[in-house]
Design a protein around this motif. Structure first.
Motif, mmCIF file in Angstrom:
data_model
loop_
_atom_site.group_PDB
_atom_site.id
_atom_site.type_symbol
_atom_site.label_atom_id
_atom_site.label_comp_id
_atom_site.label_asym_id
_atom_site.label_seq_id
_atom_site.Cartn_x
_atom_site.Cartn_y
_atom_site.Cartn_z
ATOM 1 N N ARG A 212 0.826 -1.196 0.111
ATOM 2 C CA ARG A 212 -0.099 0.147 -0.058
ATOM 3 C C ARG A 212 1.119 1.214 -0.107
ATOM 4 O O ARG A 212 0.441 2.320 -0.696
ATOM 5 C CB ARG A 212 -0.851 0.042 1.295
ATOM 6 N N GLU A 213 1.790 1.197 0.733
ATOM 7 C CA GLU A 213 2.910 2.293 0.813
ATOM 8 C C GLU A 213 3.546 2.632 -0.614
ATOM 9 O O GLU A 213 3.743 3.874 -0.999
ATOM 10 C CB GLU A 213 3.970 1.968 1.878
ATOM 11 N N LEU A 214 3.875 1.264 -1.081
ATOM 12 C CA LEU A 214 4.608 1.575 -2.619
ATOM 13 C C LEU A 214 3.466 2.057 -3.619
ATOM 14 O O LEU A 214 4.065 3.243 -4.130
ATOM 15 C CB LEU A 214 4.845 0.099 -3.087
ATOM 16 N N GLU A 215 2.305 1.763 -3.488
ATOM 17 C CA GLU A 215 1.350 2.342 -4.431
ATOM 18 C C GLU A 215 1.162 4.090 -4.205
ATOM 19 O O GLU A 215 1.274 4.729 -4.962
ATOM 20 C CB GLU A 215 -0.112 1.676 -4.310
ATOM 21 N N ARG A 216 1.025 4.312 -2.701
ATOM 22 C CA ARG A 216 1.035 5.907 -2.484
ATOM 23 C C ARG A 216 2.322 6.386 -2.981
ATOM 24 O O ARG A 216 1.806 7.614 -3.419
ATOM 25 C CB ARG A 216 0.887 5.910 -0.882
ATOM 26 N N ASN A 217 3.518 5.920 -2.667
ATOM 27 C CA ASN A 217 4.581 6.509 -3.083
ATOM 28 C C ASN A 217 4.707 7.005 -4.564
ATOM 29 O O ASN A 217 4.897 8.102 -4.950
ATOM 30 C CB ASN A 217 5.810 5.820 -2.516
ATOM 31 N N GLN A 218 4.085 5.840 -5.348
ATOM 32 C CA GLN A 218 4.224 5.841 -6.972
ATOM 33 C C GLN A 218 3.199 6.974 -7.468
ATOM 34 O O GLN A 218 3.571 7.685 -8.164
ATOM 35 C CB GLN A 218 3.833 4.431 -7.449
ATOM 36 N N ARG A 219 2.003 6.945 -6.772
ATOM 37 C CA ARG A 219 1.056 7.877 -7.110
ATOM 38 C C ARG A 219 1.664 9.282 -6.690
ATOM 39 O O ARG A 219 1.536 10.269 -7.603
ATOM 40 C CB ARG A 219 -0.395 7.937 -6.277
ATOM 41 N N LEU A 220 2.227 9.732 -5.692
ATOM 42 C CA LEU A 220 2.637 10.776 -5.258
ATOM 43 C C LEU A 220 3.820 11.383 -6.349
ATOM 44 O O LEU A 220 3.973 12.625 -6.858
ATOM 45 C CB LEU A 220 3.410 10.622 -3.874
ATOM 46 N N ARG A 221 4.754 10.658 -6.433
ATOM 47 C CA ARG A 221 5.893 10.738 -7.643
ATOM 48 C C ARG A 221 5.454 10.901 -8.827
ATOM 49 O O ARG A 221 5.849 11.796 -9.653
ATOM 50 C CB ARG A 221 7.001 9.461 -7.571
ATOM 51 N N ALA A 222 4.401 10.099 -9.188
ATOM 52 C CA ALA A 222 3.892 10.269 -10.497
ATOM 53 C C ALA A 222 3.068 11.706 -10.851
ATOM 54 O O ALA A 222 3.010 12.168 -11.927
ATOM 55 C CB ALA A 222 2.818 9.202 -10.821
ATOM 56 N N SER A 223 2.660 12.052 -9.668
ATOM 57 C CA SER A 223 1.867 13.447 -9.886
ATOM 58 C C SER A 223 2.844 14.785 -10.224
ATOM 59 O O SER A 223 2.399 15.835 -10.559
ATOM 60 C CB SER A 223 1.459 13.832 -8.668
ATOM 61 N N LEU A 224 4.081 14.343 -10.284
ATOM 62 C CA LEU A 224 4.953 15.222 -10.575
ATOM 63 C C LEU A 224 5.378 15.227 -12.158
ATOM 64 O O LEU A 224 6.301 15.988 -12.530
ATOM 65 C CB LEU A 224 6.368 15.378 -9.978
ATOM 66 N N LEU A 225 4.769 14.194 -12.801
ATOM 67 C CA LEU A 225 5.469 13.935 -14.086
ATOM 68 C C LEU A 225 4.456 14.533 -15.260
ATOM 69 O O LEU A 225 3.488 15.065 -14.697
ATOM 70 C CB LEU A 225 5.137 12.373 -14.439
ATOM 71 N N ALA A 226 4.994 14.396 -16.451
ATOM 72 C CA ALA A 226 4.068 15.038 -17.498
ATOM 73 C C ALA A 226 2.728 14.047 -17.473
ATOM 74 O O ALA A 226 2.840 12.848 -17.361
ATOM 75 C CB ALA A 226 4.793 14.896 -18.739
ATOM 76 N N PRO A 227 1.467 14.610 -18.186
ATOM 77 C CA PRO A 227 0.454 13.594 -18.391
ATOM 78 C C PRO A 227 0.557 12.160 -18.912
ATOM 79 O O PRO A 227 0.249 11.365 -18.527
ATOM 80 C CB PRO A 227 -0.552 14.702 -18.979
ATOM 81 N N PRO A 228 1.339 12.066 -19.955
ATOM 82 C CA PRO A 228 1.519 10.786 -20.574
ATOM 83 C C PRO A 228 2.350 9.654 -19.478
ATOM 84 O O PRO A 228 2.090 8.758 -19.843
ATOM 85 C CB PRO A 228 2.351 11.046 -21.732
ATOM 86 N N ASP A 229 3.441 10.383 -19.005
ATOM 87 C CA ASP A 229 4.080 9.436 -18.030
ATOM 88 C C ASP A 229 3.347 9.138 -16.903
ATOM 89 O O ASP A 229 3.394 8.059 -16.403
ATOM 90 C CB ASP A 229 5.151 10.342 -17.760
ATOM 91 N N LYS A 230 2.477 10.071 -16.470
ATOM 92 C CA LYS A 230 1.732 9.843 -15.059
ATOM 93 C C LYS A 230 0.714 8.586 -15.484
ATOM 94 O O LYS A 230 0.142 7.718 -14.849
ATOM 95 C CB LYS A 230 0.767 11.127 -14.944
ATOM 96 N N ALA A 231 0.108 8.603 -16.726
ATOM 97 C CA ALA A 231 -0.592 7.634 -17.306
ATOM 98 C C ALA A 231 0.014 6.402 -17.314
ATOM 99 O O ALA A 231 -0.801 5.181 -17.008
ATOM 100 C CB ALA A 231 -1.298 7.944 -18.580
ATOM 101 N N VAL A 232 1.102 6.163 -17.547
ATOM 102 C CA VAL A 232 1.745 4.892 -17.466
ATOM 103 C C VAL A 232 1.873 4.340 -16.099
ATOM 104 O O VAL A 232 1.671 3.489 -16.028
ATOM 105 C CB VAL A 232 3.258 5.018 -17.975
#
Length: 443
Positions: A400-420
């Motif tokens: 669960r922590e892994l998913e939360r961290n990935q979402r947090l870090r993805a929020s700083l990415l460009a939209p196409p990368d966030k979608a990946v």
């Protein structure tokens, strides 16, 4: 003539100071001046509701933390008293703090010399929520104990790390309390407020009398991990200094103590619970201290019921199975990704591989989980049964922590990368992409 730096007063911190003033005498330790030199509060005057708006309306010549004093605050002797009670109550703390030194950990905390600004800041923090005093003293106890084991000749560093343990979470005073309530489910955008508290604490402590750079730098790292999967800066390797690892491990261990869920057994399994998150030397120090302690009796009747354990194991096995199926897709995305996305995917991959290896060490990935647990129960092997269910619970939390961290870090990415990243999370969940809020872990 060089201009004087100015400081805006953080409203959340000021609210905590004012609240502390309802049970303690909080006063100005010197004249509090606005940036233009106007005296806002005279030395010795109380800091309470009557001056709140005046302070918020001006930038200050010096930070408020440097200009206030809490009388009859949380002293070193009170810290010692709390430490003694915690030692009596918790076997894991007794195990970690066991020492042949003439001065025990509680007495060493009593000998700490806290400056007036530092003691005042610490007092405000311990007053903000129930249990904060016990939590911070516990972290300081463990930090001191680990420093003695890992830095045996650096006495001054022991004291600085004990102080860092006491004040590691003071950055929380500057965050909207609505975000800090335990159990509050936060969207990623709001969770980003929470992850700033080590940065805020660092900024406050590095120029506060009685703290300084060593304490501040350790506090900055207290939620980081060696594999780069911590926050707020995702440092890894040599950037995650031993000082930072000691404070981070101390908070993790105190969270085990506070959970009340087999903390001694979980500390003994440190290498399997948190592989790659701390150095082998630190994990050895933790697990060896825990193994040296007397066993806690485990009764099958007090362990998690089979009917609850099996579905959790099946869910975790399913997630890890989907990860194995998605591995070629993940490798393809990493190969074609830009550096920012590649970093997110690679760190997530390595963390999941370690979780997968820890789960495999239980044998549950190669056997019928329900039958294996039934066999343990029939053989009256409560300690093994409890060890496996405890490990699974920890690995579930890590996922669960892994998913939360990935979402947090993805929020700083460009939209196409966030979608990946969203696609990856959906593949591991076995459903459509989710925008579920995240729940902050216990401090």
């Amino acid at each position: 003539m060089t201009a004087q730096p100015t400081e805006a007063v953080n409203p959340h911190f000021l609210n905590h100071v004012v609240a502390t003033g309802r049970s303690h005498q909080v006063s100005a330790s010197e004249d509090i001046l606005a940036s233009n030199g106007m005296k806002l509060i005279a030395k010795g005057a109380r800091i309470d509701d009557s001056v709140r708006e005046r302070l918020l309306a001006h930038k200050l010549r010096k930070p408020l933390e440097d200009c206030m004093q809490v009388d009859a605050g949380s002293t070193s002797l009170q810290i010692e008293a709390v430490a003694l009670l915690l030692m009596q109550k918790h076997p894991l703390l007794r195990a970690l703090c066991a020492s042949e030194r003439a001065r025990g950990v509680p007495a060493s905390l009593a000998a700490l010399k806290l400056s007036v600004p530092l003691e005042s800041l610490f007092t405000v923090y311990t007053q903000c929520h129930d249990g904060r005093m016990e939590h911070t003293v516990g972290v300081a106890m463990i930090a001191l104990a680990l420093a003695r084991r890992l830095l045996p000749s650096q006495i001054d560093q022991h004291q600085r790390l004990a102080i860092a343990g006491l004040v590691h979470d003071v950055g929380e005073l500057y965050i909207d309390p609505a975000f800090m309530q335990k159990g509050t489910r936060l969207e990623t955008s709001k969770w980003r407020h929470i992850v700033t508290h080590p940065l805020v604490g660092h900024d406050v402590l590095q120029r506060l009398a009685g703290a300084g750079e060593v304490v501040a730098n350790a506090v900055l790292l207290h939620h980081e991990r060696l594999d780069g999967f911590g926050y707020p800066r995702n440092v890894s390797g040599d950037e995650f200094t031993l000082d930072g690892q000691i404070i981070a491990a101390a908070e993790w261990l105190m969270a085990l103590v506070e959970s009340g869920s087999s903390p001694l057994a979980r500390a003994r399994m440190a290498h399997r619970l948190v592989p790659g998150e701390f150095s082998p030397a630190l994990l050895d120090a933790v697990s060896s201290a825990a193994r040296a302690a007397p066993d806690e009796p485990v009764e099958l009747s007090s362990a998690e019921p089979l009917a609850e354990a099996v579905p959790r194991i099946v869910r975790l096995a399913g997630t890890l199975g989907r990860f194995a199926q998605a591995r070629p897709w993940i490798d393809e995305r990493i190969a074609e990704a830009a550096p920012a996305l590649r970093s997110v995917l690679e760190s997530g991959l390595q963390r999941t591989l370690r979780i997968q290896a820890s789960f495999a060490s239980t044998g549950l990935d190669a056997h019928n989980a329900e039958q294996l647990l039934r066999d343990m129960a029939a053989l009256q092997a409560p300690s093994v049964y409890a060890e496996i269910t405890t490990l699974v619970g920890e690995l579930e939390w890590r996922m669960r922590e892994l998913e939360r961290n990935q979402r947090l870090r993805a929020s700083l990415l460009a939209p196409p990368d966030k979608a990946v990243v969203a696609d990856l999370i959906a593949r591991l969940r076995g459903n459509a992409a989710s925008t579920e809020p995240v729940t902050p872990p216990a401090a």
